[in-house]
Design an enzyme around this catalytic site. Structure first.
Site, PDB file in Angstrom:
ATOM      1  N   CYS A 150       1.167  -1.330  -0.046  1.00  0.00           N
ATOM      2  CA  CYS A 150      -0.209  -0.305   0.230  1.00  0.00           C
ATOM      3  C   CYS A 150       0.557   0.936  -0.689  1.00  0.00           C
ATOM      4  O   CYS A 150       1.674   1.050   0.526  1.00  0.00           O
ATOM      5  CB  CYS A 150      -1.134  -0.115   1.150  1.00  0.00           C
ATOM      6  SG  CYS A 150      -1.815   1.519   1.147  1.00  0.00           S
ATOM      7  N   CYS A 198       1.464   4.787   6.757  1.00  0.00           N
ATOM      8  CA  CYS A 198      -0.028   4.884   8.218  1.00  0.00           C
ATOM      9  C   CYS A 198       0.792   3.408   8.720  1.00  0.00           C
ATOM     10  O   CYS A 198       1.066   2.474   8.751  1.00  0.00           O
ATOM     11  CB  CYS A 198      -1.003   3.430   8.387  1.00  0.00           C
ATOM     12  SG  CYS A 198      -2.386   4.740   6.852  1.00  0.00           S
ATOM     13  N   CYS A 216       0.538  -0.255  10.379  1.00  0.00           N
ATOM     14  CA  CYS A 216      -0.108  -0.834   8.951  1.00  0.00           C
ATOM     15  C   CYS A 216       0.949  -1.684   8.766  1.00  0.00           C
ATOM     16  O   CYS A 216       2.085  -1.252   7.765  1.00  0.00           O
ATOM     17  CB  CYS A 216      -0.661  -0.483   8.393  1.00  0.00           C
ATOM     18  SG  CYS A 216      -1.606  -1.223   7.426  1.00  0.00           S
ATOM     19  N   CYS A 219     -16.452  -8.095   5.634  1.00  0.00           N
ATOM     20  CA  CYS A 219     -16.034  -7.282   5.034  1.00  0.00           C
ATOM     21  C   CYS A 219     -14.795  -7.331   4.257  1.00  0.00           C
ATOM     22  O   CYS A 219     -13.836  -8.867   4.910  1.00  0.00           O
ATOM     23  CB  CYS A 219     -16.140  -6.414   6.708  1.00  0.00           C
ATOM     24  SG  CYS A 219     -14.764  -4.960   6.510  1.00  0.00           S
ATOM     25  N   CYS A 237     -19.296  -5.370   3.778  1.00  0.00           N
ATOM     26  CA  CYS A 237     -19.274  -4.411   4.071  1.00  0.00           C
ATOM     27  C   CYS A 237     -17.402  -4.281   3.756  1.00  0.00           C
ATOM     28  O   CYS A 237     -17.283  -5.183   2.580  1.00  0.00           O
ATOM     29  CB  CYS A 237     -18.666  -4.418   5.721  1.00  0.00           C
ATOM     30  SG  CYS A 237     -17.215  -2.766   6.728  1.00  0.00           S
ATOM     31  N   ARG A 292     -17.607  -2.193  18.558  1.00  0.00           N
ATOM     32  CA  ARG A 292     -16.881  -3.463  18.088  1.00  0.00           C
ATOM     33  C   ARG A 292     -15.751  -3.770  19.063  1.00  0.00           C
ATOM     34  O   ARG A 292     -15.068  -2.522  18.751  1.00  0.00           O
ATOM     35  CB  ARG A 292     -16.950  -3.392  16.221  1.00  0.00           C
ATOM     36  CG  ARG A 292     -16.334  -5.425  16.152  1.00  0.00           C
ATOM     37  CD  ARG A 292     -16.168  -5.317  14.463  1.00  0.00           C
ATOM     38  NE  ARG A 292     -17.298  -5.437  13.586  1.00  0.00           N
ATOM     39  CZ  ARG A 292     -17.488  -4.348  13.361  1.00  0.00           C
ATOM     40  NH1 ARG A 292     -16.683  -3.467  12.871  1.00  0.00           N
ATOM     41  NH2 ARG A 292     -18.931  -3.937  12.857  1.00  0.00           N
TER      42      ARG A 292
HETATM   43  N1  SAM Z   1      -7.018   0.679   2.989  1.00  0.00           N
HETATM   44  C1  SAM Z   1      -7.700   0.678   4.060  1.00  0.00           C
HETATM   45  C2  SAM Z   1      -7.265   2.137   5.129  1.00  0.00           C
HETATM   46  O1  SAM Z   1      -6.910   2.275   5.719  1.00  0.00           O
HETATM   47  O2  SAM Z   1      -8.989   2.578   4.704  1.00  0.00           O
HETATM   48  C3  SAM Z   1      -8.738  -0.111   4.183  1.00  0.00           C
HETATM   49  C4  SAM Z   1      -7.450  -1.596   5.183  1.00  0.00           C
HETATM   50  S1  SAM Z   1      -6.959  -0.737   6.623  1.00  0.00           S
HETATM   51  C5  SAM Z   1      -6.265  -2.338   7.484  1.00  0.00           C
HETATM   52  C6  SAM Z   1      -8.546  -0.278   7.903  1.00  0.00           C
HETATM   53  C7  SAM Z   1      -7.872  -0.392   9.365  1.00  0.00           C
HETATM   54  O3  SAM Z   1      -7.028  -1.274  10.252  1.00  0.00           O
HETATM   55  C8  SAM Z   1      -7.351   0.858  10.122  1.00  0.00           C
HETATM   56  O4  SAM Z   1      -8.301   2.325   9.299  1.00  0.00           O
HETATM   57  C9  SAM Z   1      -6.819   0.404  11.539  1.00  0.00           C
HETATM   58  O5  SAM Z   1      -7.865   1.393  11.932  1.00  0.00           O
HETATM   59  C10 SAM Z   1      -6.727  -1.291  11.587  1.00  0.00           C
HETATM   60  N2  SAM Z   1      -5.659  -1.510  11.411  1.00  0.00           N
HETATM   61  C11 SAM Z   1      -4.112  -1.856  11.071  1.00  0.00           C
HETATM   62  N3  SAM Z   1      -3.066  -2.416  11.049  1.00  0.00           N
HETATM   63  C12 SAM Z   1      -3.567  -2.437  12.408  1.00  0.00           C
HETATM   64  C13 SAM Z   1      -2.751  -2.983  13.335  1.00  0.00           C
HETATM   65  N4  SAM Z   1      -1.479  -2.983  13.431  1.00  0.00           N
HETATM   66  N5  SAM Z   1      -3.624  -2.974  15.408  1.00  0.00           N
HETATM   67  C14 SAM Z   1      -4.946  -2.342  15.045  1.00  0.00           C
HETATM   68  N6  SAM Z   1      -5.423  -2.285  13.808  1.00  0.00           N
HETATM   69  C15 SAM Z   1      -5.198  -1.776  12.774  1.00  0.00           C
HETATM   70  C1  DTB Z   2     -11.387  -2.215  11.908  1.00  0.00           C
HETATM   71  O1  DTB Z   2     -10.792  -1.073  12.676  1.00  0.00           O
HETATM   72  N1  DTB Z   2      -9.963  -3.383  11.983  1.00  0.00           N
HETATM   73  C2  DTB Z   2      -9.991  -4.071  10.851  1.00  0.00           C
HETATM   74  C3  DTB Z   2     -11.293  -3.550  10.464  1.00  0.00           C
HETATM   75  N2  DTB Z   2     -11.801  -2.028  10.472  1.00  0.00           N
HETATM   76  C4  DTB Z   2     -10.307  -3.569   8.553  1.00  0.00           C
HETATM   77  C5  DTB Z   2      -8.731  -4.217  10.938  1.00  0.00           C
HETATM   78  C6  DTB Z   2      -7.955  -4.564  12.072  1.00  0.00           C
HETATM   79  C7  DTB Z   2      -6.728  -5.320  11.037  1.00  0.00           C
HETATM   80  C8  DTB Z   2      -5.733  -5.533  11.922  1.00  0.00           C
HETATM   81  C9  DTB Z   2      -4.063  -5.705  10.816  1.00  0.00           C
HETATM   82  C10 DTB Z   2      -4.076  -6.663  10.938  1.00  0.00           C
HETATM   83  O2  DTB Z   2      -4.802  -7.882  10.265  1.00  0.00           O
HETATM   84  O3  DTB Z   2      -3.325  -6.244   9.218  1.00  0.00           O
HETATM   85 FE1  SF4 Z   3      -3.157   1.143   3.553  1.00  0.00          FE
HETATM   86 FE2  SF4 Z   3      -2.452   0.481   5.938  1.00  0.00          FE
HETATM   87 FE3  SF4 Z   3      -2.411   2.591   6.222  1.00  0.00          FE
HETATM   88 FE4  SF4 Z   3      -4.754   1.274   4.680  1.00  0.00          FE
HETATM   89  S1  SF4 Z   3      -4.432   1.592   6.948  1.00  0.00           S
HETATM   90  S2  SF4 Z   3      -3.892   2.811   4.273  1.00  0.00           S
HETATM   91  S3  SF4 Z   3      -3.674  -0.397   4.512  1.00  0.00           S
HETATM   92  S4  SF4 Z   3      -0.448   1.590   5.194  1.00  0.00           S
END
Ligand code: SAM
Ligand code: DTB
Ligand code: SF4
Length: 334
Positions: A54, A58, A61, A98, A130, A262
Protein backbone atom coordinates in the site's frame (compact mmCIF):
# COMPACT_ATOMS: atom_id res chain seq x y z
CA UNK A 1 -32.57 15.84 26.37
CA UNK A 2 -32.53 12.60 24.42
CA UNK A 3 -29.38 10.57 24.68
CA UNK A 4 -28.52 10.57 20.97
CA UNK A 5 -26.53 13.77 20.97
CA UNK A 6 -24.36 15.58 18.44
CA UNK A 7 -23.26 18.28 20.86
CA UNK A 8 -21.05 16.44 23.34
CA UNK A 9 -18.49 18.69 24.97
CA UNK A 10 -14.99 17.30 25.41
CA UNK A 11 -15.20 18.03 29.14
CA UNK A 12 -18.36 15.93 29.45
CA UNK A 13 -16.75 13.01 27.62
CA UNK A 14 -13.67 13.32 29.83
CA UNK A 15 -15.79 13.24 33.00
CA UNK A 16 -17.36 10.02 31.78
CA UNK A 17 -14.04 8.41 30.78
CA UNK A 18 -12.50 9.26 34.13
CA UNK A 19 -15.31 7.87 36.29
CA UNK A 20 -14.50 5.02 38.71
CA UNK A 21 -14.34 2.02 36.38
CA UNK A 22 -17.20 -0.04 37.82
CA UNK A 23 -19.51 2.96 37.98
CA UNK A 24 -18.64 3.69 34.33
CA UNK A 25 -19.34 0.09 33.30
CA UNK A 26 -22.63 0.11 35.19
CA UNK A 27 -23.82 3.28 33.47
CA UNK A 28 -22.74 2.14 30.03
CA UNK A 29 -24.33 -1.25 30.60
CA UNK A 30 -27.62 0.36 31.66
CA UNK A 31 -27.72 2.53 28.55
CA UNK A 32 -26.73 -0.44 26.39
CA UNK A 33 -29.78 -2.36 27.63
CA UNK A 34 -32.07 0.50 26.64
CA UNK A 35 -30.82 0.61 23.06
CA UNK A 36 -29.77 -2.95 22.27
CA UNK A 37 -30.40 -6.56 23.17
CA UNK A 38 -27.41 -7.18 25.49
CA UNK A 39 -27.29 -10.89 24.67
CA UNK A 40 -26.76 -10.24 20.98
CA UNK A 41 -23.29 -9.80 19.54
CA UNK A 42 -22.69 -9.13 15.87
CA UNK A 43 -20.20 -11.57 14.39
CA UNK A 44 -18.27 -10.20 11.41
CA UNK A 45 -15.69 -11.92 9.26
CA UNK A 46 -12.83 -10.11 7.60
CA UNK A 47 -11.09 -11.00 4.37
CA UNK A 48 -8.10 -9.21 2.92
CA UNK A 49 -8.99 -9.29 -0.77
CA UNK A 50 -5.84 -7.35 -1.73
CA UNK A 51 -2.91 -7.48 0.65
CA UNK A 52 0.19 -5.33 1.13
CA UNK A 53 2.21 -2.91 -1.03
CA UNK A 54 0.00 0.00 0.00
CA UNK A 55 1.29 3.46 -0.89
CA UNK A 56 0.18 5.01 2.41
CA UNK A 57 2.51 5.35 5.41
CA UNK A 58 0.14 4.53 8.31
CA UNK A 59 2.61 3.80 11.14
CA UNK A 60 0.55 0.98 12.62
CA UNK A 61 -0.04 -0.93 9.44
CA UNK A 62 1.94 -3.94 8.25
CA UNK A 63 0.53 -3.47 4.74
CA UNK A 64 2.32 -0.22 3.97
CA UNK A 65 4.95 -0.60 1.21
CA UNK A 66 7.11 1.78 3.25
CA UNK A 67 7.53 -0.63 6.18
CA UNK A 68 9.58 -3.83 6.41
CA UNK A 69 6.94 -6.13 7.84
CA UNK A 70 6.86 -9.75 6.73
CA UNK A 71 3.44 -10.31 5.27
CA UNK A 72 2.44 -12.13 2.11
CA UNK A 73 1.29 -9.57 -0.41
CA UNK A 74 -1.13 -10.48 -3.16
CA UNK A 75 -3.11 -8.78 -5.90
CA UNK A 76 -6.90 -8.62 -5.88
CA UNK A 77 -8.41 -12.08 -5.34
CA UNK A 78 -10.77 -13.66 -7.90
CA UNK A 79 -14.48 -13.15 -7.43
CA UNK A 80 -15.15 -16.88 -6.99
CA UNK A 81 -12.50 -17.28 -4.29
CA UNK A 82 -13.92 -14.33 -2.34
CA UNK A 83 -17.49 -15.62 -2.58
CA UNK A 84 -16.32 -19.05 -1.39
CA UNK A 85 -14.81 -17.39 1.71
CA UNK A 86 -18.05 -15.49 2.33
CA UNK A 87 -20.04 -18.74 2.16
CA UNK A 88 -17.67 -20.31 4.66
CA UNK A 89 -17.99 -17.29 6.97
CA UNK A 90 -21.78 -17.50 6.78
CA UNK A 91 -21.71 -21.22 7.53
CA UNK A 92 -19.62 -20.59 10.62
CA UNK A 93 -22.11 -18.03 11.95
CA UNK A 94 -21.06 -14.60 10.63
CA UNK A 95 -23.79 -12.21 9.54
CA UNK A 96 -21.42 -9.56 8.18
CA UNK A 97 -18.62 -10.04 5.68
CA UNK A 98 -16.02 -7.30 5.39
CA UNK A 99 -13.69 -7.13 2.40
CA UNK A 100 -10.53 -5.11 2.94
CA UNK A 101 -8.03 -3.84 0.37
CA UNK A 102 -4.64 -2.26 1.00
CA UNK A 103 -5.31 0.75 -1.16
CA UNK A 104 -4.94 4.47 -0.59
CA UNK A 105 -8.03 4.99 -2.70
CA UNK A 106 -10.26 3.16 -5.12
CA UNK A 107 -9.52 3.63 -8.83
CA UNK A 108 -12.10 3.33 -11.60
CA UNK A 109 -10.52 0.26 -13.14
CA UNK A 110 -11.08 -3.48 -13.68
CA UNK A 111 -10.33 -4.20 -10.04
CA UNK A 112 -13.22 -1.96 -9.02
CA UNK A 113 -15.51 -3.78 -11.48
CA UNK A 114 -14.50 -7.11 -9.86
CA UNK A 115 -15.25 -5.70 -6.43
CA UNK A 116 -18.72 -4.63 -7.55
CA UNK A 117 -19.30 -8.21 -8.71
CA UNK A 118 -18.03 -9.64 -5.38
CA UNK A 119 -20.38 -7.31 -3.55
CA UNK A 120 -23.39 -8.41 -5.63
CA UNK A 121 -22.68 -12.07 -5.02
CA UNK A 122 -22.01 -11.74 -1.27
CA UNK A 123 -25.13 -9.60 -0.87
CA UNK A 124 -27.11 -12.36 -2.57
CA UNK A 125 -26.03 -14.71 0.27
CA UNK A 126 -28.06 -12.52 2.67
CA UNK A 127 -25.02 -11.21 4.51
CA UNK A 128 -24.36 -7.59 5.42
CA UNK A 129 -21.65 -6.60 2.97
CA UNK A 130 -18.96 -4.30 4.29
CA UNK A 131 -16.00 -2.92 2.36
CA UNK A 132 -12.89 -1.06 3.44
CA UNK A 133 -10.97 -0.02 0.36
CA UNK A 134 -9.53 3.40 1.21
CA UNK A 135 -10.78 6.74 -0.06
CA UNK A 136 -13.84 6.91 -2.32
CA UNK A 137 -15.26 9.52 -4.65
CA UNK A 138 -18.98 10.26 -4.61
CA UNK A 139 -19.60 8.23 -7.76
CA UNK A 140 -17.63 5.21 -6.50
CA UNK A 141 -19.61 5.33 -3.28
CA UNK A 142 -22.87 5.31 -5.26
CA UNK A 143 -21.73 2.34 -7.34
CA UNK A 144 -20.81 0.37 -4.23
CA UNK A 145 -24.18 1.15 -2.66
CA UNK A 146 -26.02 0.09 -5.84
CA UNK A 147 -24.06 -3.16 -5.95
CA UNK A 148 -25.22 -3.96 -2.40
CA UNK A 149 -22.68 -2.61 0.09
CA UNK A 150 -24.39 -2.16 3.45
CA UNK A 151 -21.52 -0.65 5.44
CA UNK A 152 -18.28 1.10 4.56
CA UNK A 153 -15.41 1.00 7.05
CA UNK A 154 -13.18 4.04 7.09
CA UNK A 155 -11.55 4.81 10.44
CA UNK A 156 -10.59 8.17 11.88
CA UNK A 157 -8.18 6.22 14.11
CA UNK A 158 -7.43 9.08 16.56
CA UNK A 159 -7.81 12.85 17.08
CA UNK A 160 -7.25 15.36 14.30
CA UNK A 161 -4.16 16.59 16.20
CA UNK A 162 -2.51 13.17 16.60
CA UNK A 163 -3.43 11.94 13.11
CA UNK A 164 -0.49 13.67 11.41
CA UNK A 165 1.93 11.93 13.82
CA UNK A 166 0.68 8.55 12.60
CA UNK A 167 0.01 9.14 8.90
CA UNK A 168 1.51 11.78 6.61
CA UNK A 169 0.18 10.67 3.23
CA UNK A 170 -3.41 11.81 3.80
CA UNK A 171 -5.27 14.21 6.07
CA UNK A 172 -8.09 13.99 8.58
CA UNK A 173 -10.20 16.01 6.17
CA UNK A 174 -9.58 13.45 3.40
CA UNK A 175 -10.99 10.86 5.78
CA UNK A 176 -14.03 13.01 6.64
CA UNK A 177 -14.69 13.66 2.96
CA UNK A 178 -14.90 9.95 2.18
CA UNK A 179 -17.21 9.48 5.15
CA UNK A 180 -19.47 12.16 3.70
CA UNK A 181 -19.48 10.45 0.30
CA UNK A 182 -20.37 7.16 2.00
CA UNK A 183 -23.24 8.75 3.90
CA UNK A 184 -24.57 10.61 0.84
CA UNK A 185 -24.58 7.40 -1.14
CA UNK A 186 -26.81 5.79 1.52
CA UNK A 187 -24.37 3.26 2.97
CA UNK A 188 -24.03 2.89 6.73
CA UNK A 189 -20.80 4.11 8.29
CA UNK A 190 -18.35 1.96 10.19
CA UNK A 191 -15.78 4.27 11.73
CA UNK A 192 -13.60 3.96 14.79
CA UNK A 193 -10.03 4.01 15.95
CA UNK A 194 -6.99 2.41 17.51
CA UNK A 195 -5.75 2.56 21.11
CA UNK A 196 -2.07 2.18 21.90
CA UNK A 197 -0.37 4.25 19.19
CA UNK A 198 1.22 6.58 21.77
CA UNK A 199 -1.80 8.92 21.83
CA UNK A 200 -3.04 10.63 24.98
CA UNK A 201 -6.42 9.83 26.52
CA UNK A 202 -7.55 13.19 25.19
CA UNK A 203 -6.86 12.09 21.60
CA UNK A 204 -9.14 9.08 22.10
CA UNK A 205 -11.87 11.30 23.49
CA UNK A 206 -11.53 13.93 20.79
CA UNK A 207 -12.01 11.16 18.25
CA UNK A 208 -15.22 10.12 20.06
CA UNK A 209 -16.38 13.73 20.04
CA UNK A 210 -15.79 13.93 16.26
CA UNK A 211 -17.70 10.68 15.75
CA UNK A 212 -20.58 12.07 17.84
CA UNK A 213 -20.74 15.12 15.59
CA UNK A 214 -21.46 12.99 12.52
CA UNK A 215 -25.19 13.11 11.78
CA UNK A 216 -26.46 10.47 12.06
CA UNK A 217 -23.89 8.77 14.29
CA UNK A 218 -21.83 6.00 12.66
CA UNK A 219 -23.85 2.79 12.81
CA UNK A 220 -20.77 0.84 13.84
CA UNK A 221 -17.67 1.83 15.73
CA UNK A 222 -14.67 -0.51 15.79
CA UNK A 223 -12.35 0.00 18.75
CA UNK A 224 -9.01 -1.60 17.89
CA UNK A 225 -6.11 -2.20 20.25
CA UNK A 226 -2.85 -1.83 18.35
CA UNK A 227 -1.34 -5.18 17.40
CA UNK A 228 2.27 -4.03 17.12
CA UNK A 229 3.77 -5.68 14.04
CA UNK A 230 7.55 -6.16 13.61
CA UNK A 231 8.88 -3.90 10.87
CA UNK A 232 6.31 -1.15 11.45
CA UNK A 233 7.25 2.13 13.19
CA UNK A 234 5.02 1.15 16.14
CA UNK A 235 6.55 -2.32 16.56
CA UNK A 236 7.91 -1.53 20.04
CA UNK A 237 4.71 0.00 21.43
CA UNK A 238 3.42 -1.63 24.59
CA UNK A 239 0.14 -3.51 24.41
CA UNK A 240 -2.70 -1.55 26.00
CA UNK A 241 -4.23 -3.03 29.11
CA UNK A 242 -7.72 -4.49 28.92
CA UNK A 243 -8.82 -1.90 31.52
CA UNK A 244 -8.20 0.88 29.01
CA UNK A 245 -10.19 -1.01 26.43
CA UNK A 246 -13.11 -1.47 28.86
CA UNK A 247 -13.01 2.25 29.72
CA UNK A 248 -13.00 3.23 26.04
CA UNK A 249 -15.80 0.84 25.12
CA UNK A 250 -17.97 2.06 28.00
CA UNK A 251 -17.38 5.70 27.05
CA UNK A 252 -18.14 4.95 23.39
CA UNK A 253 -21.37 3.22 24.44
CA UNK A 254 -22.48 6.28 26.43
CA UNK A 255 -21.53 8.84 23.76
CA UNK A 256 -22.92 6.77 20.86
CA UNK A 257 -25.64 4.70 22.56
CA UNK A 258 -27.24 3.02 19.58
CA UNK A 259 -24.05 2.26 17.63
CA UNK A 260 -22.75 -1.26 17.25
CA UNK A 261 -19.47 -1.07 19.20
CA UNK A 262 -16.93 -3.58 18.00
CA UNK A 263 -14.20 -5.07 20.17
CA UNK A 264 -11.85 -5.31 17.19
CA UNK A 265 -8.13 -5.88 16.63
CA UNK A 266 -6.07 -6.84 19.67
CA UNK A 267 -8.76 -9.08 21.14
CA UNK A 268 -6.29 -11.99 20.94
CA UNK A 269 -4.30 -10.36 23.77
CA UNK A 270 -7.29 -10.13 26.15
CA UNK A 271 -8.41 -12.84 28.56
CA UNK A 272 -11.94 -14.24 28.44
CA UNK A 273 -12.70 -12.36 31.67
CA UNK A 274 -11.43 -9.11 30.17
CA UNK A 275 -13.54 -9.60 27.06
CA UNK A 276 -16.57 -10.37 29.25
CA UNK A 277 -16.20 -6.96 30.89
CA UNK A 278 -15.97 -5.37 27.42
CA UNK A 279 -19.35 -6.96 26.55
CA UNK A 280 -20.79 -5.80 29.87
CA UNK A 281 -19.52 -2.29 29.09
CA UNK A 282 -21.48 -2.31 25.85
CA UNK A 283 -19.36 -3.98 23.17
CA UNK A 284 -21.74 -5.84 20.88
CA UNK A 285 -19.66 -6.91 17.93
CA UNK A 286 -16.48 -8.87 17.23
CA UNK A 287 -14.41 -10.01 14.30
CA UNK A 288 -14.45 -13.79 14.12
CA UNK A 289 -12.04 -16.07 12.32
CA UNK A 290 -8.42 -17.00 12.93
CA UNK A 291 -7.12 -14.00 10.99
CA UNK A 292 -8.01 -10.31 10.87
CA UNK A 293 -6.55 -8.90 7.62
CA UNK A 294 -2.99 -10.11 8.14
CA UNK A 295 -2.71 -10.55 11.92
CA UNK A 296 -3.98 -13.30 14.23
CA UNK A 297 -7.35 -13.29 15.97
CA UNK A 298 -8.81 -15.70 18.58
CA UNK A 299 -9.66 -19.17 17.26
CA UNK A 300 -13.25 -19.93 16.31
CA UNK A 301 -13.62 -22.62 18.99
CA UNK A 302 -12.44 -20.22 21.70
CA UNK A 303 -15.09 -17.70 20.65
CA UNK A 304 -17.76 -20.40 20.55
CA UNK A 305 -16.80 -21.34 24.12
CA UNK A 306 -16.80 -17.69 25.22
CA UNK A 307 -20.30 -17.13 23.78
CA UNK A 308 -21.48 -20.27 25.56
CA UNK A 309 -20.03 -19.25 28.91
CA UNK A 310 -21.49 -15.74 28.68
CA UNK A 311 -24.84 -16.76 27.16
CA UNK A 312 -24.29 -14.62 24.07
CA UNK A 313 -25.89 -15.26 20.69
CA UNK A 314 -25.00 -13.90 17.29
CA UNK A 315 -27.07 -11.06 15.97
CA UNK A 316 -28.94 -11.60 12.70
CA UNK A 317 -28.06 -9.57 9.59
CA UNK A 318 -29.68 -6.17 8.93
CA UNK A 319 -30.95 -5.64 12.47
CA UNK A 320 -32.05 -2.15 13.56
CA UNK A 321 -31.20 -0.84 17.05
CA UNK A 322 -33.99 -0.70 19.63
CA UNK A 323 -35.60 2.73 19.21
CA UNK A 324 -36.30 3.66 22.81
CA UNK A 325 -35.67 6.89 24.63
CA UNK A 326 -33.53 6.54 27.69
CA UNK A 327 -34.29 8.16 31.01
CA UNK A 328 -30.68 7.87 32.14
CA UNK A 329 -28.80 11.13 31.96
CA UNK A 330 -25.05 10.63 31.99
CA UNK A 331 -24.66 14.09 33.51
CA UNK A 332 -26.61 13.05 36.62
CA UNK A 333 -24.56 13.45 39.77
CA UNK A 334 -21.19 13.26 38.03
N1 SAM B 1 -6.72 0.66 3.37
C1 SAM B 1 -7.96 0.90 3.95
C2 SAM B 1 -7.94 2.02 4.96
O1 SAM B 1 -6.88 2.36 5.46
O2 SAM B 1 -9.02 2.53 5.25
C3 SAM B 1 -8.60 -0.32 4.59
C4 SAM B 1 -7.78 -1.30 5.41
S1 SAM B 1 -7.01 -0.70 6.88
C5 SAM B 1 -5.93 -2.03 7.26
C6 SAM B 1 -8.30 -0.76 8.09
C7 SAM B 1 -8.00 -0.38 9.51
O3 SAM B 1 -7.26 -1.40 10.16
C8 SAM B 1 -7.17 0.86 9.77
O4 SAM B 1 -7.90 2.04 9.64
C9 SAM B 1 -6.74 0.63 11.21
O5 SAM B 1 -7.69 1.21 12.09
C10 SAM B 1 -6.76 -0.89 11.37
N2 SAM B 1 -5.41 -1.45 11.61
C11 SAM B 1 -4.42 -1.62 10.70
N3 SAM B 1 -3.33 -2.16 11.26
C12 SAM B 1 -3.61 -2.34 12.57
C13 SAM B 1 -2.86 -2.85 13.68
N4 SAM B 1 -1.60 -3.26 13.55
N5 SAM B 1 -3.48 -2.91 14.88
C14 SAM B 1 -4.76 -2.50 15.02
N6 SAM B 1 -5.49 -1.99 14.02
C15 SAM B 1 -4.93 -1.90 12.80
C1 DTB C 1 -11.09 -2.16 11.75
O1 DTB C 1 -11.34 -1.17 12.45
N1 DTB C 1 -10.34 -3.17 12.13
C2 DTB C 1 -10.21 -4.15 11.08
C3 DTB C 1 -11.19 -3.62 10.01
N2 DTB C 1 -11.54 -2.34 10.53
C4 DTB C 1 -10.85 -3.61 8.61
C5 DTB C 1 -8.83 -4.36 10.63
C6 DTB C 1 -7.88 -4.70 11.72
C7 DTB C 1 -6.57 -4.96 11.07
C8 DTB C 1 -5.57 -5.49 12.04
C9 DTB C 1 -4.25 -5.66 11.42
C10 DTB C 1 -4.17 -6.69 10.34
O2 DTB C 1 -4.79 -7.76 10.41
O3 DTB C 1 -3.40 -6.47 9.38
FE1 SF4 D 1 -2.78 1.22 3.45
FE2 SF4 D 1 -2.71 0.04 5.82
FE3 SF4 D 1 -2.92 2.65 5.67
FE4 SF4 D 1 -5.01 1.11 4.91
S1 SF4 D 1 -4.17 1.29 6.97
S2 SF4 D 1 -4.20 2.88 3.86
S3 SF4 D 1 -3.88 -0.64 4.08
S4 SF4 D 1 -1.17 1.43 4.98
Amino acid sequence: MGDIRNNWKLEEIKEIYEMPLLELVYRASTLHRQHNDPREVQVSSLLSIKTGKCSEDCSYCPQSARHKSEIESHKLMDVDAVVACAKQAKASGSSRFCMGAAWREVKDDEDFDSILEMVKQVDALGMEVCCTLGMLTESQAKKLKEAGVYAYNHNLDTSREYYSKIITTRTYDDRLETLENVRNAGMTICCGGILGMGEKDEDRLKMLQTLSQLTPHPESVPINALQPVPGTPLEKNELISVWEMIRMIATTRIVLPSAVVRLSAGRINFSKEGQALCFLAGANSIFAGDKLLTQPNPKQNEDTELFKILGLKSRPAFKEPIKQKSTLSVKQDI
